[in-house]
Enzyme design. Structure first.
Site, PDB file in Angstrom:
ATOM      1  N   SER A 115       0.692  -1.107  -0.074  1.00 15.34           N
ATOM      2  CA  SER A 115       0.045   0.014  -0.173  1.00 15.34           C
ATOM      3  C   SER A 115       1.019   1.134   0.086  1.00 15.34           C
ATOM      4  O   SER A 115       1.975   1.265   0.465  1.00 15.34           O
ATOM      5  CB  SER A 115      -0.827  -0.089   1.256  1.00 15.34           C
ATOM      6  OG  SER A 115      -1.472   1.030   1.519  1.00 15.34           O
ATOM      7  N   TYR A 118      -1.267   0.448  10.051  1.00 16.41           N
ATOM      8  CA  TYR A 118      -1.505  -0.319   8.539  1.00 16.41           C
ATOM      9  C   TYR A 118      -0.285  -0.373   7.732  1.00 16.41           C
ATOM     10  O   TYR A 118       0.017  -1.350   7.112  1.00 16.41           O
ATOM     11  CB  TYR A 118      -2.960   0.180   7.920  1.00 16.41           C
ATOM     12  CG  TYR A 118      -2.831  -0.417   6.489  1.00 16.41           C
ATOM     13  CD1 TYR A 118      -3.590  -1.780   6.487  1.00 16.41           C
ATOM     14  CD2 TYR A 118      -2.954   0.195   5.417  1.00 16.41           C
ATOM     15  CE1 TYR A 118      -3.850  -2.452   5.439  1.00 16.41           C
ATOM     16  CE2 TYR A 118      -3.099  -0.282   4.280  1.00 16.41           C
ATOM     17  CZ  TYR A 118      -3.742  -1.731   4.273  1.00 16.41           C
ATOM     18  OH  TYR A 118      -4.123  -2.136   2.903  1.00 16.41           O
ATOM     19  N   LYS A 121       2.124  -3.134   6.355  1.00 19.56           N
ATOM     20  CA  LYS A 121       2.451  -3.429   5.164  1.00 19.56           C
ATOM     21  C   LYS A 121       4.007  -3.398   4.723  1.00 19.56           C
ATOM     22  O   LYS A 121       4.542  -4.343   4.177  1.00 19.56           O
ATOM     23  CB  LYS A 121       1.919  -2.296   4.171  1.00 19.56           C
ATOM     24  CG  LYS A 121       0.236  -2.778   4.250  1.00 19.56           C
ATOM     25  CD  LYS A 121      -0.087  -4.183   3.424  1.00 19.56           C
ATOM     26  CE  LYS A 121      -1.432  -4.518   3.375  1.00 19.56           C
ATOM     27  NZ  LYS A 121      -1.723  -5.658   2.775  1.00 19.56           N
TER      28      LYS A 121
END
Lengths: 326, 326
Positions: A126, A150, A154
């Site tokens: 991402s 997040y 990632k």
């Protein structure tokens, strides 16, 4: 060939499985197309409505080593790992995000290492790995500086994929995806959920809230291009991956106001008026930490694709939205 | 204040403890100097010869949760985490490297999170997180692209430290150190071990092998400056850390041939002739993936220090080498 897809019941997972079934074959390490005999379709919720004898739906906990042992065996030579806790939820539920977005990924790598199969492994990363001060167009050499858990998870997974690939334990490719728009279905807890909502909801006759400023620039990819790139990322010979296994995807750089102008142009004033502008600082903080444009030179040189303009993205959604659910 | 030092029996650990004892106090989150009442000096091997009632040597396994629970309690508000498996060994023993260089670090963070103390946490990272094509002078914005498992594990730890700090679980600072030269003692399994060996061994009357080409450029820091920077990194108010918690240290960019010229200038021809040039491709591959110069603008703006020239580094080693072991 036996293929594992995680996150199979998600919207990208379902599309990927349909695309794999339609093709019927994949080109892997052998360099020529091999028939897909079976797809293990794993998710935490049941995959329904996929009636094809090649698909075997499996539900369970992706971070359970016993589950992983059952999911991946010596015949599993292709993995598409899409399962994830989305950004908003990973920010709120730290332990869950670490467990699913990082620990589970590591366990999948470890399982393949233990088997010694060097399975080809495609996963989605991402743009949330980036943050802080950045040039308007982010180069492939930009440092990672996640401003969310997040994005951190990632980036952790990207590093592991790269090292496991370098050591020859797996044949990994991590595709750093733009925000995929327009997603069908309901809003989710991704901070980027609104980017689909402000198109999808009005077209479906429902009001939608846009929580960011109109001049916010987003980095987008349509579902069609996302699937094209997942398959292309799998089929690239590893010899071509001369600049590493973690690849910033190309995309479409577009402002929220230009997205809404496309909506108005294509669906009319009445539909466009269903979008209410109500800024939400928590979402803005996360979304504004993501860059709105990337050079993606490496990905372009490798033949990854992107959308020509946002109108075509809206048209594709209207086409899919009118089709019977598959 | 109670301070934990991991890797305490290592050469930097011992120096750091001596520096802490000599100062007697540290400025932490309260913004003013606080007396150091106790130093828990942890290592896998016993710390010897450190006779001070404030120092409590502890041996054990840094990746054992029960050990970590004993090591860090509600009074542990300062941690210097130096314990690591060095680069060459981490490349050869993958699981051990992951366990010590990453899993243990994560467990330390988790312990502090569970206690809720937001302890200040300084650790050493490495330029081994970089690799691939890079400009001659690496900017702070350079992407991480480790070409070794050691570099990967350091980058993983950096990401975790940054996210735990952002979430307010710890108050972390990761100092990305140049190769520290001249280390005393014996060669170790770091790929960079030779960088100390080609100075230390000849001065001690022993032959040394230089496994890289003479024009290889290294990025170096003396032990004195390393300790200065560890203490400075601890004492910086967190408000000043506006560009993140992972900081590329300034250093001295010098070629191997210039290092050997310093040795010859200071210690004479006979001493310098004890260095034999015998290239080792395995070491060269790792060392050449590390950049030889960094802008380190952020670190300079924060007041981190570096060595003026390599002659002063050699002089400092000769001074320390002549002193009784402490």
């Amino acid at each position: 060939m036996k293929v594992l897809v995680t996150g199979a019941a998600g919207f990208l997972g379902r599309r990927l499985i349909r695309a794999l079934l339609a093709r019927g074959e994949l080109t892997g390490p052998a360099g020529k197309p091999v028939a897909i005999e079976r797809i293990d379709a794993f998710d935490v919720v049941p995959l329904e409505g996929m009636n094809d004898s090649r698909v075997r739906p499996v539900t369970g906990d992706i971070a359970d080593p016993a589950q992983i042992e059952k999911l991946i065996d010596a015949d599993t030579l292709a993995v598409f790992h899409l399962a994830a806790i989305v950004s908003g939820q990973a920010e709120q539920e730290f332990e869950l995000g670490m467990r699913i977005n990082f620990d589970a990924t590591r366990m999948l790598f470890e399982r393949i290492r233990a088997l010694g199969t060097q399975a080809r492994f495609v996963m989605t990363s991402s743009v949330a790995v980036f943050g802080g001060a950045m040039p308007a167009t982010v180069p492939d050499t930009q440092v990672w500086s996640p401003q969310s858990s997040y994005g951190t998870q990632k980036a952790l997974s990207d590093l592991m994929l790269a090292d496991y690939s370098r050591r020859g334990y797996i044949d990994g490719r991590s595709l750093r995806m733009p925000t995929v728009v327009v997603r069908p279905g309901k809003p989710n807890r991704a901070a980027s959920s609104f980017a689909s909502g402000i198109i999808r909801e009005p077209i479906n006759g429902v009001d939608a809230v846009c929580p960011v400023a109109p001049d916010t620039i987003l980095w987008l990819m349509s579902p069609d291009r996302a699937i094209d790139n997942l398959l292309h990322g799998f089929e690239l010979p590893k010899e071509k991956l001369t600049q590493g296994r973690v690849i910033n995807m190309p995309g479409l750089s577009v402002s929220v106001q230009d997205m809404l102008a496309s909506l108005r142009r294509i669906a009319g004033d009445e539909v466009a008026r269903r979008v209410k502008m109500e800024r939400d600082p928590a979402i803005e903080r996360i979304v504004n930490s993501w860059p709105g444009n990337f050079s993606a030179d490496y990905a372009r040189s490798l033949g990854f694709v992107f959308d020509a303009d946002f109108d075509s993205v809206v048209h594709a959604f209207i086409r899919d939205n009118a089709a019977p659910a598959a």
